[in-house]
Design a protein around this motif. Structure first.
Motif, PDB file in Angstrom:
ATOM      1  N   GLN A   1      31.178  34.771  36.759  1.00 29.70           N
ATOM      2  CA  GLN A   1      32.146  35.837  36.998  1.00 29.70           C
ATOM      3  C   GLN A   1      32.991  35.584  38.247  1.00 29.70           C
ATOM      4  N   HIS A   2      32.389  35.026  39.292  1.00 30.34           N
ATOM      5  CA  HIS A   2      33.136  34.786  40.536  1.00 30.34           C
ATOM      6  C   HIS A   2      34.251  33.760  40.311  1.00 30.34           C
ATOM      7  N   ILE A   3      33.986  32.784  39.432  1.00 37.39           N
ATOM      8  CA  ILE A   3      35.018  31.781  39.112  1.00 37.39           C
ATOM      9  C   ILE A   3      36.173  32.433  38.365  1.00 37.39           C
ATOM     10  N   PHE A   4      35.831  33.302  37.414  1.00 32.93           N
ATOM     11  CA  PHE A   4      36.867  33.992  36.652  1.00 32.93           C
ATOM     12  C   PHE A   4      37.663  34.949  37.546  1.00 32.93           C
ATOM     13  N   PHE A   5      36.993  35.526  38.546  1.00 32.90           N
ATOM     14  CA  PHE A   5      37.686  36.405  39.493  1.00 32.90           C
ATOM     15  C   PHE A   5      38.718  35.619  40.299  1.00 32.90           C
TER      16      PHE A   5
ATOM     17  N   LEU B   1      40.117  32.763  39.387  1.00 33.06           N
ATOM     18  CA  LEU B   1      41.179  32.379  38.455  1.00 33.06           C
ATOM     19  C   LEU B   1      42.146  33.530  38.202  1.00 33.06           C
ATOM     20  N   ASP B   2      41.587  34.736  38.054  1.00 29.46           N
ATOM     21  CA  ASP B   2      42.433  35.907  37.808  1.00 29.46           C
ATOM     22  C   ASP B   2      43.360  36.161  38.990  1.00 29.46           C
ATOM     23  N   CYS B   3      42.832  36.015  40.197  1.00 30.61           N
ATOM     24  CA  CYS B   3      43.655  36.182  41.406  1.00 30.61           C
ATOM     25  C   CYS B   3      44.753  35.120  41.462  1.00 30.61           C
ATOM     26  N   LEU B   4      44.408  33.901  41.054  1.00 34.24           N
ATOM     27  CA  LEU B   4      45.390  32.805  41.046  1.00 34.24           C
ATOM     28  C   LEU B   4      46.505  33.088  40.043  1.00 34.24           C
ATOM     29  N   PHE B   5      46.116  33.519  38.836  1.00 38.84           N
ATOM     30  CA  PHE B   5      47.118  33.848  37.818  1.00 38.84           C
ATOM     31  C   PHE B   5      48.037  34.976  38.293  1.00 38.84           C
ATOM     32  N   LEU B   6      47.433  35.991  38.882  1.00 39.31           N
ATOM     33  CA  LEU B   6      48.215  37.136  39.367  1.00 39.31           C
ATOM     34  C   LEU B   6      49.169  36.709  40.475  1.00 39.31           C
ATOM     35  N   ALA B   7      48.715  35.812  41.341  1.00 35.67           N
ATOM     36  CA  ALA B   7      49.574  35.306  42.421  1.00 35.67           C
ATOM     37  C   ALA B   7      50.772  34.541  41.851  1.00 35.67           C
ATOM     38  N   ILE B   8      50.528  33.721  40.821  1.00 35.74           N
ATOM     39  CA  ILE B   8      51.616  32.969  40.172  1.00 35.74           C
ATOM     40  C   ILE B   8      52.630  33.927  39.550  1.00 35.74           C
ATOM     41  N   PHE B   9      52.119  34.967  38.872  1.00 38.69           N
ATOM     42  CA  PHE B   9      53.017  35.950  38.256  1.00 38.69           C
ATOM     43  C   PHE B   9      53.821  36.697  39.318  1.00 38.69           C
ATOM     44  N   ALA B  10      53.182  36.974  40.462  1.00 36.35           N
ATOM     45  CA  ALA B  10      53.871  37.675  41.553  1.00 36.35           C
ATOM     46  C   ALA B  10      54.990  36.812  42.130  1.00 36.35           C
TER      47      ALA B  10
ATOM     48  N   ILE C   1      49.044  31.892  28.704  1.00 34.25           N
ATOM     49  CA  ILE C   1      48.068  31.518  27.668  1.00 34.25           C
ATOM     50  C   ILE C   1      46.696  31.268  28.283  1.00 34.25           C
ATOM     51  N   LEU C   2      46.665  30.551  29.424  1.00 37.48           N
ATOM     52  CA  LEU C   2      45.390  30.296  30.112  1.00 37.48           C
ATOM     53  C   LEU C   2      44.761  31.605  30.588  1.00 37.48           C
ATOM     54  N   ASN C   3      45.598  32.515  31.077  1.00 33.64           N
ATOM     55  CA  ASN C   3      45.105  33.827  31.498  1.00 33.64           C
ATOM     56  C   ASN C   3      44.505  34.581  30.317  1.00 33.64           C
ATOM     57  N   ALA C   4      45.155  34.500  29.171  1.00 34.55           N
ATOM     58  CA  ALA C   4      44.657  35.167  27.962  1.00 34.55           C
ATOM     59  C   ALA C   4      43.306  34.578  27.540  1.00 34.55           C
ATOM     60  N   ILE C   5      43.182  33.243  27.631  1.00 36.43           N
ATOM     61  CA  ILE C   5      41.921  32.580  27.258  1.00 36.43           C
ATOM     62  C   ILE C   5      40.797  32.999  28.208  1.00 36.43           C
ATOM     63  N   SER C   6      41.095  33.050  29.510  1.00 39.07           N
ATOM     64  CA  SER C   6      40.062  33.432  30.494  1.00 39.07           C
ATOM     65  C   SER C   6      39.601  34.872  30.286  1.00 39.07           C
TER      66      SER C   6
ATOM     67  N   LEU D   1      42.496  49.030  35.208  1.00 39.29           N
ATOM     68  CA  LEU D   1      42.826  47.668  35.636  1.00 39.29           C
ATOM     69  C   LEU D   1      42.569  46.670  34.507  1.00 39.29           C
ATOM     70  N   ARG D   2      41.466  46.858  33.784  1.00 39.31           N
ATOM     71  CA  ARG D   2      41.159  45.970  32.656  1.00 39.31           C
ATOM     72  C   ARG D   2      42.246  46.030  31.596  1.00 39.31           C
ATOM     73  N   ILE D   3      42.758  47.244  31.371  1.00 38.22           N
ATOM     74  CA  ILE D   3      43.841  47.398  30.387  1.00 38.22           C
ATOM     75  C   ILE D   3      45.065  46.620  30.843  1.00 38.22           C
ATOM     76  N   PHE D   4      45.415  46.730  32.133  1.00 37.12           N
ATOM     77  CA  PHE D   4      46.569  46.001  32.661  1.00 37.12           C
ATOM     78  C   PHE D   4      46.354  44.498  32.578  1.00 37.12           C
ATOM     79  N   ARG D   5      45.120  44.048  32.804  1.00 38.11           N
ATOM     80  CA  ARG D   5      44.817  42.613  32.712  1.00 38.11           C
ATOM     81  C   ARG D   5      45.021  42.119  31.285  1.00 38.11           C
ATOM     82  N   VAL D   6      44.565  42.909  30.311  1.00 37.28           N
ATOM     83  CA  VAL D   6      44.742  42.523  28.906  1.00 37.28           C
ATOM     84  C   VAL D   6      46.217  42.566  28.527  1.00 37.28           C
ATOM     85  N   LEU D   7      46.946  43.556  29.079  1.00 40.54           N
ATOM     86  CA  LEU D   7      48.374  43.670  28.770  1.00 40.54           C
ATOM     87  C   LEU D   7      49.182  42.479  29.269  1.00 40.54           C
ATOM     88  N   ARG D   8      48.625  41.743  30.249  1.00 42.26           N
ATOM     89  CA  ARG D   8      49.327  40.541  30.716  1.00 42.26           C
ATOM     90  C   ARG D   8      49.538  39.533  29.591  1.00 42.26           C
TER      91      ARG D   8
END
Length: 274
Positions: free
Chosen positions: A48-52, A54-63, A30-35, A105-112
């Motif tokens: 943008q650097h903060i969101f980048f 955060l995105d890396c952090l979310f992806l790491a958690i999912f991994a 949900i937080l990833n979707a909001i970001s 990549l943007r499509i995959f990010r939204v698909l998350r």
């Protein structure tokens, strides 16, 4: 060593399947979707650097989540379609990072965001019911296409001179009927000007709306609801079997306890006699 590994695997399996872990992953999704949504606003571009990060952090958690599931379930992991869906999204995000395929990549990010479905059982149930209804829905859609075609031809034949902007040709008639099907401004925008020229046109529009919007859509919704009820009944039956098994296990434990008590009493009596 094997016992230690088995114990560790059991602990990991219990952790992955626990409600707290599922709630945590759902919250991260949900937080990833909001970001991702916030990134579409212009006033967030300086951050943008903060969101980048955060995105890396979310992806790491999912991994990590995916790795834990793979370590526990192993080859059984890919027998579940939802797991395959998660794997494709996360693996695709990793593969496309730092590549030129930014749009993909943007499509995959939204698909998350769709991973919310995999983390909430009630949503999975609805989607499964939708997939189960596809054969019936396909038949209904084919029937709807035939009805659309028949009404489009009739509309073009009778209303092309009255309203050429709506029924000038077959393509325009299809678009007009689709607008009528959605009930979007069909009365004031389409129907009334034609009705002023052709008194019987109400029969054409009303019959089309009744057949397509009310009857056909209700058939589709009814099929999805029926499938959702079937899935719920199957889950209840499985839960009922588990409850029965649990009850039998409790009864067996009680019997074993009684046997232990009887044996200990018997042993004590023999020791007293000796």
């Amino acid at each position: 060593m094997n016992t230690h590994q088995h114990s560790f695997k059991t602990k990991v399996s219990t952790f992955v399947e626990s409600r707290m872990f599922q709630y945590f992953i759902t919250a991260v999704i949900i937080l990833n979707a909001i970001s991702i949504g916030l990134e579409t606003y212009a006033f967030f571009k300086p951050y943008q650097h903060i969101f980048f990060i955060l995105d890396c952090l979310f992806l790491a958690i999912f991994a990590v989540e995916l790795s834990l599931k793979l370590s526990v379930q192993k080859h059984h992991f890919f027998k579940n379609n939802w797991n395959i869906f998660d794997f494709i999204i996360i693996a695709g995000s990793f593969i496309l990072y730092n590549t030129n395929f930014v749009s993909v990549l943007r499509i995959f990010r939204v698909l998350r965001v769709l991973r919310t479905i995999t983390s909430i059982p009630s949503l999975r149930r609805i989607v499964n019911a939708l997939f189960m209804a596809i054969p019936t829905i396909s038949s209904v859609l084919i029937l709807m296409m035939i009805i659309f075609y028949v009404y489009a031809v009739i509309g073009t034949m009778f209303f092309s001179t009255i309203a050429p902007e709506y029924f000038g040709n077959l393509q325009l008639s299809f678009l007009t009927l689709f607008q009528t099907f959605t009930l979007e401004s069909w009365a004031s925008g389409i129907f009334r000007p034609i009705f002023a020229e052709s008194a019987w046109s109400w029969l054409y529009f009303v019959s089309f709306i009744v057949i397509t919007t009310f009857i056909m859509i209700n058939l589709i919704v009814g099929e999805i609801v029926n499938n959702a009820q079937k899935i719920s009944q199957e889950i209840e039956e499985e839960t009922g079997d588990l409850k029965e098994d649990t009850k039998e296990i409790k009864e067996l434990r009680a019997e074993v306890k009684e046997l232990k008590t009887l044996l200990s009493t018997y042993i004590k009596q023999n020791e007293t006699k000796e």
